[in-house]
Motif scaffolding. Structure first.
Motif, PDB file in Angstrom:
ATOM      1  N   LEU A 117       5.663  14.716   5.095  1.00 47.92           N
ATOM      2  CA  LEU A 117       4.205  14.737   5.062  1.00 47.92           C
ATOM      3  C   LEU A 117       3.740  15.626   3.916  1.00 47.92           C
ATOM      4  CD1 LEU A 117       3.264  15.079   8.855  1.00 47.92           C
ATOM      5  CD2 LEU A 117       3.315  13.007   7.461  1.00 47.92           C
ATOM      6  N   PRO A 118       3.712  15.106   2.692  1.00 47.52           N
ATOM      7  CA  PRO A 118       3.304  15.923   1.551  1.00 47.52           C
ATOM      8  C   PRO A 118       1.819  16.239   1.570  1.00 47.52           C
ATOM      9  CG  PRO A 118       3.623  13.653   0.872  1.00 47.52           C
ATOM     10  CD  PRO A 118       4.095  13.738   2.299  1.00 47.52           C
ATOM     11  N   LEU A 119       1.476  17.360   1.009  1.00 48.72           N
ATOM     12  CA  LEU A 119       0.080  17.756   0.893  1.00 48.72           C
ATOM     13  C   LEU A 119      -0.698  16.671   0.161  1.00 48.72           C
ATOM     14  CD1 LEU A 119      -1.910  20.145   1.399  1.00 48.72           C
ATOM     15  CD2 LEU A 119      -1.381  20.896  -0.938  1.00 48.72           C
ATOM     16  N   GLY A 120      -1.872  16.328   0.683  1.00 51.01           N
ATOM     17  CA  GLY A 120      -2.723  15.345   0.030  1.00 51.01           C
ATOM     18  C   GLY A 120      -2.374  13.900   0.312  1.00 51.01           C
ATOM     19  N   CYS A 121      -1.390  13.649   1.183  1.00 51.46           N
ATOM     20  CA  CYS A 121      -1.046  12.243   1.473  1.00 51.46           C
ATOM     21  C   CYS A 121      -2.146  11.557   2.269  1.00 51.46           C
ATOM     22  CB  CYS A 121       0.301  12.146   2.188  1.00 51.46           C
ATOM     23  SG  CYS A 121       0.347  12.815   3.864  1.00 51.46           S
ATOM     24  N   SER A 122      -3.028  12.330   2.866  1.00 50.29           N
ATOM     25  CA  SER A 122      -4.235  11.795   3.479  1.00 50.29           C
ATOM     26  C   SER A 122      -5.370  12.743   3.139  1.00 50.29           C
ATOM     27  CB  SER A 122      -4.071  11.680   5.000  1.00 50.29           C
ATOM     28  OG  SER A 122      -5.154  10.987   5.574  1.00 50.29           O
ATOM     29  N   TRP A 123      -6.575  12.199   2.927  1.00 54.39           N
ATOM     30  CA  TRP A 123      -7.659  13.029   2.414  1.00 54.39           C
ATOM     31  C   TRP A 123      -9.009  12.379   2.713  1.00 54.39           C
ATOM     32  CZ3 TRP A 123     -10.189  10.000  -1.181  1.00 54.39           C
ATOM     33  CH2 TRP A 123      -9.442   8.962  -1.745  1.00 54.39           C
ATOM     34  N   VAL A 124     -10.075  13.126   2.434  1.00 55.76           N
ATOM     35  CA  VAL A 124     -11.430  12.599   2.584  1.00 55.76           C
ATOM     36  C   VAL A 124     -12.173  12.768   1.260  1.00 55.76           C
ATOM     37  CG1 VAL A 124     -11.503  13.101   5.052  1.00 55.76           C
ATOM     38  CG2 VAL A 124     -12.388  14.789   3.411  1.00 55.76           C
ATOM     39  N   ASP A 125     -13.277  12.030   1.131  1.00 57.09           N
ATOM     40  CA  ASP A 125     -14.048  12.089  -0.105  1.00 57.09           C
ATOM     41  C   ASP A 125     -15.122  13.187  -0.050  1.00 57.09           C
ATOM     42  OD1 ASP A 125     -16.086  11.058   1.502  1.00 57.09           O
ATOM     43  OD2 ASP A 125     -15.917   9.024   0.697  1.00 57.09           O
ATOM     44  N   ARG A 126     -15.900  13.294  -1.115  1.00 56.59           N
ATOM     45  CA  ARG A 126     -16.898  14.349  -1.230  1.00 56.59           C
ATOM     46  C   ARG A 126     -17.936  14.294  -0.100  1.00 56.59           C
ATOM     47  NH1 ARG A 126     -18.832  17.538  -5.340  1.00 56.59           N
ATOM     48  NH2 ARG A 126     -17.420  16.526  -6.834  1.00 56.59           N
ATOM     49  N   ASP A 127     -18.485  13.099   0.142  1.00 52.01           N
ATOM     50  CA  ASP A 127     -19.522  12.979   1.160  1.00 52.01           C
ATOM     51  C   ASP A 127     -19.011  13.394   2.528  1.00 52.01           C
ATOM     52  OD1 ASP A 127     -21.306  12.107  -0.739  1.00 52.01           O
ATOM     53  OD2 ASP A 127     -21.108   9.973  -0.236  1.00 52.01           O
ATOM     54  N   THR A 128     -17.792  13.001   2.835  1.00 54.37           N
ATOM     55  CA  THR A 128     -17.207  13.356   4.131  1.00 54.37           C
ATOM     56  C   THR A 128     -16.990  14.858   4.229  1.00 54.37           C
ATOM     57  OG1 THR A 128     -16.097  11.203   4.246  1.00 54.37           O
ATOM     58  CG2 THR A 128     -15.280  12.929   5.696  1.00 54.37           C
ATOM     59  N   PHE A 129     -16.503  15.458   3.148  1.00 55.24           N
ATOM     60  CA  PHE A 129     -16.275  16.908   3.133  1.00 55.24           C
ATOM     61  C   PHE A 129     -17.571  17.658   3.416  1.00 55.24           C
ATOM     62  CE2 PHE A 129     -16.083  21.022   1.021  1.00 55.24           C
ATOM     63  CZ  PHE A 129     -14.878  21.539   1.464  1.00 55.24           C
ATOM     64  N   PHE A 130     -18.637  17.293   2.705  1.00 51.43           N
ATOM     65  CA  PHE A 130     -19.895  18.032   2.842  1.00 51.43           C
ATOM     66  C   PHE A 130     -20.648  17.667   4.126  1.00 51.43           C
ATOM     67  CE2 PHE A 130     -19.234  18.784  -1.705  1.00 51.43           C
ATOM     68  CZ  PHE A 130     -19.511  20.144  -1.775  1.00 51.43           C
ATOM     69  N   SER A 131     -20.274  16.586   4.773  1.00 49.12           N
ATOM     70  CA  SER A 131     -20.864  16.288   6.079  1.00 49.12           C
ATOM     71  C   SER A 131     -20.315  17.220   7.148  1.00 49.12           C
ATOM     72  CB  SER A 131     -20.600  14.829   6.464  1.00 49.12           C
ATOM     73  OG  SER A 131     -19.225  14.634   6.798  1.00 49.12           O
ATOM     74  N   ILE A 132     -19.143  17.797   6.894  1.00 47.81           N
ATOM     75  CA  ILE A 132     -18.514  18.698   7.860  1.00 47.81           C
ATOM     76  C   ILE A 132     -18.807  20.149   7.546  1.00 47.81           C
ATOM     77  CG2 ILE A 132     -16.292  19.489   8.799  1.00 47.81           C
ATOM     78  CD1 ILE A 132     -15.190  16.684   8.125  1.00 47.81           C
ATOM     79  N   PHE A 133     -18.706  20.522   6.282  1.00 45.04           N
ATOM     80  CA  PHE A 133     -18.731  21.936   5.910  1.00 45.04           C
ATOM     81  C   PHE A 133     -20.037  22.340   5.239  1.00 45.04           C
ATOM     82  CE2 PHE A 133     -14.194  20.757   5.867  1.00 45.04           C
ATOM     83  CZ  PHE A 133     -13.722  21.651   6.808  1.00 45.04           C
ATOM     84  N   GLN A 134     -20.670  23.323   5.840  1.00 43.66           N
ATOM     85  CA  GLN A 134     -21.784  24.011   5.200  1.00 43.66           C
ATOM     86  C   GLN A 134     -21.384  25.431   4.804  1.00 43.66           C
ATOM     87  OE1 GLN A 134     -22.743  21.864   8.102  1.00 43.66           O
ATOM     88  NE2 GLN A 134     -22.976  20.500   6.349  1.00 43.66           N
ATOM     89  N   ASN A 135     -20.474  26.022   5.594  1.00 43.25           N
ATOM     90  CA  ASN A 135     -19.988  27.372   5.303  1.00 43.25           C
ATOM     91  C   ASN A 135     -18.755  27.284   4.421  1.00 43.25           C
ATOM     92  OD1 ASN A 135     -21.839  28.873   7.137  1.00 43.25           O
ATOM     93  ND2 ASN A 135     -20.808  27.625   8.690  1.00 43.25           N
TER      94      ASN A 135
END
Length: 270
Positions: free
Chosen positions: A250-268
């Motif tokens: 399971l290499p780092l980055g083998c699954s990921w999300v895009d910008r919109d998904t990232f910012f929908s989760i994280f505000q802090n």
């Protein structure tokens, strides 16, 4: 292309990469965002936060907890909390205490099989100690040849030396995470029991999202969970579940999300 891996582990829990190594690796493979979701600890962020700023990586807070629901183990991810939040820290300490008791029972079971590992040997290792660390000592002492062998013969779920131990109750844990003004995601749902009633009951709980993109599961599996998330108006997350050499497949980055998904989760964002 913006890519963020929202599920990875360091030496602060049961990974083999230090927080610094993880961040430099993320930068080297072109990731722009990351969430470190160590089991039962947020310790990695003390080192990771300043390094992420220096490298230009967006870092969203995360931690993984093992919970109990209908006598089954269910993993959840808490995201987007303020570091040193007392509620999150208390949950981490409670689960670390449970892990210590669990490890003691596992070591006793191993001794009954002629496998002798002392508590002091286990305590000498880094991280939030659990079965992977016990497996490493079994390899070091010549009892098994690999972590996979240790789990297949002794430590895996329902094997001869397995002990589930005390787990956090999922309803109360979700409530407390929400009190910490954080978001709760169901981790790797494809690993759940396939009984439809179990899954149906589980999704009566107030999750904020589902980890739909995970490691190397098939696109068919991903689509199933994306469809469910959208039908319930839940957020979507994804990540590799990177552990380093322990799970080299399971290499780092083998699954990921895009910008919109990232910012929908994280505000802090650190």
């Amino acid at each position: 292309m913006f890519r963020a891996d929202l599920h990875c582990h360091t030496t602060c829990s049961d990974g083999t990469s230090s927080p610094e190594e993880l961040l430099h690796q993320a930068k080297s493979i072109g990731l722009q965002g990351l969430s470190i979701t160590d089991h039962d600890t947020t310790a990695a962020y003390t080192t990771a936060a300043p390094i992420a700023k220096k490298l230009g990586l967006l870092l969203g807070t995360g931690v993984e907890f093992s919970c109990s629901f209908e006598e089954q183990s269910v993993h959840i991810l808490a995201y987007d909390f303020i570091l040193s939040n007392p509620i999150i820290e208390t949950l981490c300490k409670e689960q670390q205490f449970n892990r210590t008791k669990r490890n003691q029972v596992i070591l006793e079971k191993l001794q009954s099989k002629g496998i002798f590992i002392e508590q002091e040997e286990l305590n000498s290792l880094r991280g939030v100690l659990g079965r992977p660390h016990i497996a490493q000592l079994m390899i070091k002492k010549g009892y098994v040849n690999s972590i996979q062998e240790a789990f297949t013969l002794y430590l895996g779920d329902n094997k001869s030396c397995f002990y589930r131990g005390d787990l956090l109750q999922i309803e109360e844990t979700i409530h407390l995470i929400h009190r910490a003004q954080a978001k709760v995601f169901l981790a790797h749902p494809h690993l759940l029991l396939s009984r439809s009633i179990f899954v149906k009951n589980l999704f009566k709980l107030p999750f904020d999202g589902i980890e739909c993109y995970y490691a190397k599961i098939s696109s068919t599996q991903e689509k199933r969970w994306v469809k469910l998330a959208r039908s319930k108006d839940l957020l979507i997350s994804g990540g590799s579940d990177y552990h380093g050499n322990i799970k080299s497949y399971l290499p780092l980055g083998c699954s990921w999300v895009d910008r919109d998904t990232f910012f929908s989760i994280f505000q802090n964002i650190l």
